[in-house]
Motif scaffolding. Sequence first.
Motif, PDB file in Angstrom:
ATOM      1  N   ASP A   1       1.142   9.359 -17.723  1.00 39.81           N
ATOM      2  CA  ASP A   1       1.485   8.692 -18.543  1.00 39.81           C
ATOM      3  C   ASP A   1       3.484   8.187 -17.966  1.00 39.81           C
ATOM      4  O   ASP A   1       3.210   6.798 -17.899  1.00 39.81           O
ATOM      5  N   ASP A   2       2.940   9.135 -17.838  1.00 37.10           N
ATOM      6  CA  ASP A   2       4.985   8.330 -17.536  1.00 37.10           C
ATOM      7  C   ASP A   2       4.847   7.677 -16.520  1.00 37.10           C
ATOM      8  O   ASP A   2       6.886   7.217 -16.308  1.00 37.10           O
ATOM      9  N   LEU A   3       4.554   7.931 -15.631  1.00 36.30           N
ATOM     10  CA  LEU A   3       4.952   6.994 -14.110  1.00 36.30           C
ATOM     11  C   LEU A   3       5.371   5.319 -14.518  1.00 36.30           C
ATOM     12  O   LEU A   3       6.053   4.916 -13.862  1.00 36.30           O
ATOM     13  N   TYR A   4       4.190   4.892 -15.479  1.00 41.76           N
ATOM     14  CA  TYR A   4       4.214   3.876 -15.650  1.00 41.76           C
ATOM     15  C   TYR A   4       5.621   3.645 -16.702  1.00 41.76           C
ATOM     16  O   TYR A   4       6.296   1.972 -16.413  1.00 41.76           O
TER      17      TYR A   4
ATOM     18  N   TYR B   1      -5.429  10.940  -9.571  1.00 41.22           N
ATOM     19  CA  TYR B   1      -4.193  11.058  -9.653  1.00 41.22           C
ATOM     20  C   TYR B   1      -3.414   9.527  -9.331  1.00 41.22           C
ATOM     21  O   TYR B   1      -4.621   8.650  -9.326  1.00 41.22           O
ATOM     22  N   MET B   2      -2.470   9.161  -9.124  1.00 36.30           N
ATOM     23  CA  MET B   2      -1.743   8.004  -8.966  1.00 36.30           C
ATOM     24  C   MET B   2      -1.253   7.781  -8.140  1.00 36.30           C
ATOM     25  O   MET B   2      -0.450   9.137  -7.405  1.00 36.30           O
ATOM     26  N   THR B   3      -1.002   6.614  -7.776  1.00 38.34           N
ATOM     27  CA  THR B   3       0.361   6.546  -6.691  1.00 38.34           C
ATOM     28  C   THR B   3       0.894   4.927  -7.073  1.00 38.34           C
ATOM     29  O   THR B   3       0.491   4.233  -7.412  1.00 38.34           O
ATOM     30  N   LEU B   4       2.522   5.183  -6.369  1.00 36.80           N
ATOM     31  CA  LEU B   4       2.884   4.057  -6.321  1.00 36.80           C
ATOM     32  C   LEU B   4       3.260   3.631  -4.427  1.00 36.80           C
ATOM     33  O   LEU B   4       4.379   4.162  -5.178  1.00 36.80           O
ATOM     34  N   ARG B   5       3.405   2.548  -4.339  1.00 31.39           N
ATOM     35  CA  ARG B   5       3.966   2.619  -2.974  1.00 31.39           C
ATOM     36  C   ARG B   5       5.383   1.653  -3.487  1.00 31.39           C
ATOM     37  O   ARG B   5       5.970   1.294  -3.985  1.00 31.39           O
ATOM     38  N   MET B   6       6.174   2.576  -2.558  1.00 30.99           N
ATOM     39  CA  MET B   6       7.885   2.015  -2.834  1.00 30.99           C
ATOM     40  C   MET B   6       8.278   1.648  -0.816  1.00 30.99           C
ATOM     41  O   MET B   6       8.359   2.623  -0.177  1.00 30.99           O
ATOM     42  N   PRO B   7       9.536   1.806  -1.489  1.00 28.49           N
ATOM     43  CA  PRO B   7      10.327   1.113  -0.214  1.00 28.49           C
ATOM     44  C   PRO B   7      10.378   2.005   1.038  1.00 28.49           C
ATOM     45  O   PRO B   7      10.796   1.250   2.197  1.00 28.49           O
TER      46      PRO B   7
ATOM     47  N   ASP C   1       8.177  -3.563 -14.391  1.00 28.26           N
ATOM     48  CA  ASP C   1       7.670  -5.231 -12.707  1.00 28.26           C
ATOM     49  C   ASP C   1       6.888  -4.264 -11.816  1.00 28.26           C
ATOM     50  O   ASP C   1       6.012  -4.314 -11.483  1.00 28.26           O
ATOM     51  N   ALA C   2       6.786  -2.792 -12.339  1.00 29.05           N
ATOM     52  CA  ALA C   2       6.532  -2.098 -11.037  1.00 29.05           C
ATOM     53  C   ALA C   2       4.856  -1.479 -10.939  1.00 29.05           C
ATOM     54  O   ALA C   2       4.340  -1.411 -10.855  1.00 29.05           O
ATOM     55  N   ALA C   3       5.105  -1.338 -12.837  1.00 26.00           N
ATOM     56  CA  ALA C   3       4.080  -0.652 -13.504  1.00 26.00           C
ATOM     57  C   ALA C   3       2.450  -1.150 -13.502  1.00 26.00           C
ATOM     58  O   ALA C   3       1.496  -0.462 -13.118  1.00 26.00           O
ATOM     59  N   PRO C   4       2.639  -2.539 -12.954  1.00 22.15           N
ATOM     60  CA  PRO C   4       1.080  -2.649 -12.642  1.00 22.15           C
ATOM     61  C   PRO C   4       1.251  -2.218 -11.160  1.00 22.15           C
ATOM     62  O   PRO C   4      -0.826  -2.552 -11.091  1.00 22.15           O
ATOM     63  N   MET C   5       1.247  -2.016 -10.623  1.00 14.61           N
ATOM     64  CA  MET C   5       1.196  -1.611  -9.068  1.00 14.61           C
ATOM     65  C   MET C   5       0.661  -0.284  -9.160  1.00 14.61           C
ATOM     66  O   MET C   5       0.227  -0.111  -8.177  1.00 14.61           O
ATOM     67  N   VAL C   6       0.660   0.456 -10.599  1.00 12.65           N
ATOM     68  CA  VAL C   6       0.491   1.241 -10.355  1.00 12.65           C
ATOM     69  C   VAL C   6      -1.021   1.771  -9.968  1.00 12.65           C
ATOM     70  O   VAL C   6      -1.250   0.895 -10.537  1.00 12.65           O
ATOM     71  N   ASN C   7      -1.462   2.423  -8.865  1.00  9.81           N
ATOM     72  CA  ASN C   7      -3.188   3.133  -8.835  1.00  9.81           C
ATOM     73  C   ASN C   7      -3.303   4.286  -9.648  1.00  9.81           C
ATOM     74  O   ASN C   7      -2.980   5.269  -9.042  1.00  9.81           O
ATOM     75  N   ARG C   8      -3.987   4.211 -10.471  1.00  6.42           N
ATOM     76  CA  ARG C   8      -4.651   5.668 -10.925  1.00  6.42           C
ATOM     77  C   ARG C   8      -6.565   5.923 -10.639  1.00  6.42           C
ATOM     78  O   ARG C   8      -6.602   4.441 -11.126  1.00  6.42           O
TER      79      ARG C   8
END
Length: 422
Positions: free
Chosen positions: A298-301, A276-282, A307-314
């Motif tokens: 893959d579409d999440l990136y 799974y993947m997670t991305l923290r949002m404000p 700017d935010a793609a490197p923060m995605v945790n897969r």
Amino acid sequence: MRHILSSVAIAATLIFGAAGPTVAQNPFAPVIYINDKAVTRYEVEQRMKFMQILGSPADQAEAEDALINDRLRIYAAQQLGIEVTEQGLQAGLEEFASRARMSAAEFTAALEKSGVEPQAYRDFVKAGVAWRGVIRQRLLSQISVSDAEVDQEMKRQIETPIISRVLLSELIIPAPEGQEEAAMNRARAIAASQPNEAQFAAAARKYSAAGTASSGGRLNWIGLDNLPPALRPVLTNLSTGQITQPLTVPGAVVLFYLRDKQGNLRPGAKEQVLEYMTLRMPSAAEATQLAARVRNCDDLYVQAGSDAAPMVNRQTQSQNAIPALIATRLASMDDDEAGIVNYGNAADVVVLCSRQPALLARAQQDVPTTALPDDGVEAALPDTQGIPNREVLREDIYSRKANAAADAYLAELRADAIIRRP
């Protein structure tokens, strides 16, 4: 199971002998033509005897049907220019005889004692050898097995309980010296009728010599380990409500009816591994908007932006290692579905990439993990002892597909053939 039963039946019938049908006035008169190739009455009678030795009811219609199929197999081989050499035929004769733990010469001699001519045996094996050549040349190149099919079969086997005990009914037909043939014929007739539980119980009360006859042959639960090793696969391959083929023991012929079976899942069979993947949002609003645009992992990136793609945790984790709120959200999600986990002052976009049994993930030996070091996934997966080997399963699936393709082609040949009676 087929080989186990056939070897038992072959050996038993060769010892006890097979019943011979009444010889007609003209045994060499044609009874069927297949594409202008005749099948004689004598061939039918020989095949009936041979089928009885192999453990099948000596039924004329079945014998004729088998001979029609053999003629079509030979015809297909001839159309493809396939010839069965004497060396290839001899190898086939030896291989088939080995199922009864005999050489071809020993098997042929035993058949002759039971009234089966060597030519009937040779014709039967020759058709089989020719058909294997047809399958190799015409069908095998069209058959493939994907990794997804192997995964699906592994998942099915992993989630299938390992049988530990069975609930049987027994029917033991006495076969004293000189009456072996009658006992076997009676057992075959019962098995061929495919009785339900009540019908089997009635037959047990009528014919069984066991102490359980009065109760319809009903036995209590039996641990599989308490049964003879040769009998275990015969019973575990039965479905509830099915009956075994006749089994020979000294002085008797035995039938078993499976009333029920029980088992346990392999350790770890219920455990899942999730990628799974997670991305923290404000905020939850921003997370909801992003989740609505995401179509797959893959579409999440792409949707998150550079700017935010490197923060995605897969990552890939066992269920018990995933944070509770995220695990709860993932529990209701399908592959490539996106959702959010709202923490009030922030929110996570969560995307499920895949879920699979932990045992399957371990057996693949290429479990995807996060790029971060020491994620602990490998240690969280259960031991794979007793898990089916992927290549063995691949071969089994390939064989099933080949058999299905061969059956379909034979049916096609039969539909196109000119089959008539004189």
